[in-house]
Design a protein around this motif. Structure first.
Motif, mmCIF file in Angstrom:
data_model
loop_
_atom_site.group_PDB
_atom_site.id
_atom_site.type_symbol
_atom_site.label_atom_id
_atom_site.label_comp_id
_atom_site.label_asym_id
_atom_site.label_seq_id
_atom_site.Cartn_x
_atom_site.Cartn_y
_atom_site.Cartn_z
ATOM 1 N N TYR A 35 33.395 -16.965 -9.992
ATOM 2 C CA TYR A 35 31.978 -16.674 -10.070
ATOM 3 C C TYR A 35 31.653 -15.521 -9.112
ATOM 4 O O TYR A 35 32.272 -15.385 -8.057
ATOM 5 C CB TYR A 35 31.134 -17.898 -9.684
ATOM 6 N N ALA A 42 21.854 -15.672 -7.971
ATOM 7 C CA ALA A 42 22.528 -16.881 -8.432
ATOM 8 C C ALA A 42 23.971 -16.564 -8.788
ATOM 9 O O ALA A 42 24.288 -15.443 -9.190
ATOM 10 C CB ALA A 42 21.804 -17.442 -9.653
ATOM 11 N N PRO A 43 24.867 -17.525 -8.641
ATOM 12 C CA PRO A 43 26.241 -17.317 -9.102
ATOM 13 C C PRO A 43 26.275 -17.084 -10.602
ATOM 14 O O PRO A 43 25.534 -17.728 -11.354
ATOM 15 C CB PRO A 43 26.935 -18.633 -8.744
ATOM 16 N N THR A 44 27.137 -16.167 -11.025
ATOM 17 C CA THR A 44 27.324 -15.937 -12.455
ATOM 18 C C THR A 44 28.805 -16.049 -12.785
ATOM 19 O O THR A 44 29.661 -15.583 -12.025
ATOM 20 C CB THR A 44 26.800 -14.562 -12.899
ATOM 21 N N TYR B 35 23.431 -28.056 -6.876
ATOM 22 C CA TYR B 35 24.266 -27.579 -5.785
ATOM 23 C C TYR B 35 23.385 -27.224 -4.589
ATOM 24 O O TYR B 35 22.245 -26.806 -4.740
ATOM 25 C CB TYR B 35 25.027 -26.310 -6.184
ATOM 26 N N LEU B 88 19.646 -23.160 0.194
ATOM 27 C CA LEU B 88 19.318 -22.723 -1.160
ATOM 28 C C LEU B 88 19.835 -23.808 -2.095
ATOM 29 O O LEU B 88 20.996 -24.231 -1.996
ATOM 30 C CB LEU B 88 20.015 -21.390 -1.438
ATOM 31 N N PHE B 90 20.584 -24.810 -5.917
ATOM 32 C CA PHE B 90 20.760 -24.270 -7.254
ATOM 33 C C PHE B 90 20.892 -25.397 -8.270
ATOM 34 O O PHE B 90 21.519 -26.422 -8.012
ATOM 35 C CB PHE B 90 22.021 -23.417 -7.340
ATOM 36 N N PHE B 104 23.727 -20.703 -13.860
ATOM 37 C CA PHE B 104 22.939 -21.042 -12.688
ATOM 38 C C PHE B 104 21.518 -20.502 -12.779
ATOM 39 O O PHE B 104 21.298 -19.372 -13.254
ATOM 40 C CB PHE B 104 23.591 -20.479 -11.421
ATOM 41 N N GLY B 105 20.583 -21.303 -12.293
ATOM 42 C CA GLY B 105 19.215 -20.850 -12.137
ATOM 43 C C GLY B 105 19.080 -19.985 -10.898
ATOM 44 O O GLY B 105 20.040 -19.830 -10.131
#
Lengths: 110, 113
Positions: A35, A42-44, B35, B88, B90, B104-105
């Motif tokens: 990722y 945000a992680p992608t 998460y 944070l 997620f 993921f948002g």
């Protein structure tokens, strides 16, 4: 349990190639994902390896060796926008969760 | 844009308080994952729901709870907040269970003062 080790920081020059390594210790290992996460983002998802060998997606490739409990992400023709954190993540067979490494912060310099 | 939405974007509260974070998965996705990401701990898996049922639990504190509703949106409830809960949070979604590709948002940044 599961644990993944990856370097905390890597610096590379624009246009070059960089390899980010990941070693894992896990029982019932099923596959390894990568990722990307930019600061504040945000992680992608980038790629996934369930079998040994190389998976190529454009400038990014990912490799897995199950016998060595090792994988890597290869980024070619680096661009400034590739500066980000890269996480390897292991999926455990029979489980529904991904365990993430602590991430490698890649800085691409001109 | 991953198609996953989270509200609120930022949340500032005091120790001892309770907050609720909300997540709407991508259209058609049945799994929702939560998460926590802090500077020193990286991305920590908290909990997963699939079609309304709890499927996996990670390092989730007893003060935290979650649920997934019939319309598939999910809420993460954090109570008796401590300074160390600042992080944070997620939400991610996937079509099935045990998916390696999760979407993921944008996250909710929680600050506990």
């Amino acid at each position: 349990g599961q644990s993944l080790e990856q370097p905390s920081e890597v610096t590379a020059v624009e246009g070059a190639i960089v390899q980010i390594n990941c070693t894992y210790q896990t029982s019932g290992f099923y596959g390894l994902s990568w990722y990307q996460q930019h600061d504040g983002g945000a992680p992608t998802f980038l790629s996934y390896n369930a079998l040994d060998g190389l998976e190529e997606t454009g400038r990014f490739s990912s490799f897995l060796s199950r016998s060595d409990s090792y994988g890597y992400l290869l980024l070619q023709e680096l661009q400034m926008k590739d500066s980000a954190s890269y996480f390897c993540a292991a999926l455990k067979a029979g489980s529904y969760q991904l365990t993430f490494g602590k991430g490698t912060k890649l800085s691409v310099i001109p | 844009d991953s198609g996953v939405t989270q509200t609120p974007k930022h949340l500032i509260t005091a120790t001892g308080q309770r907050v609720t974070l909300r997540c709407s998965p991508r259209s058609g996705d049945l799994s929702v994952y939560w998460y926590q990401q802090s500077l020193d701990q990286g991305l920590q898996f908290l909990i997963q729901y699939y079609n309304g049922e709890e499927r996996a639990k990670g390092n989730i504190l007893e003060r935290f709870s979650a649920q997934q509703f019939p319309d598939l949106h999910s809420e993460l409830n954090l109570s008796s907040l401590e300074l160390g809960d600042s992080a944070l949070y997620f939400c991610a979604s996937s079509a099935g269970q045990g998916q390696n590709e999760q979407f993921f948002g944008p996250g909710t940044r929680l600050t506990v003062l």
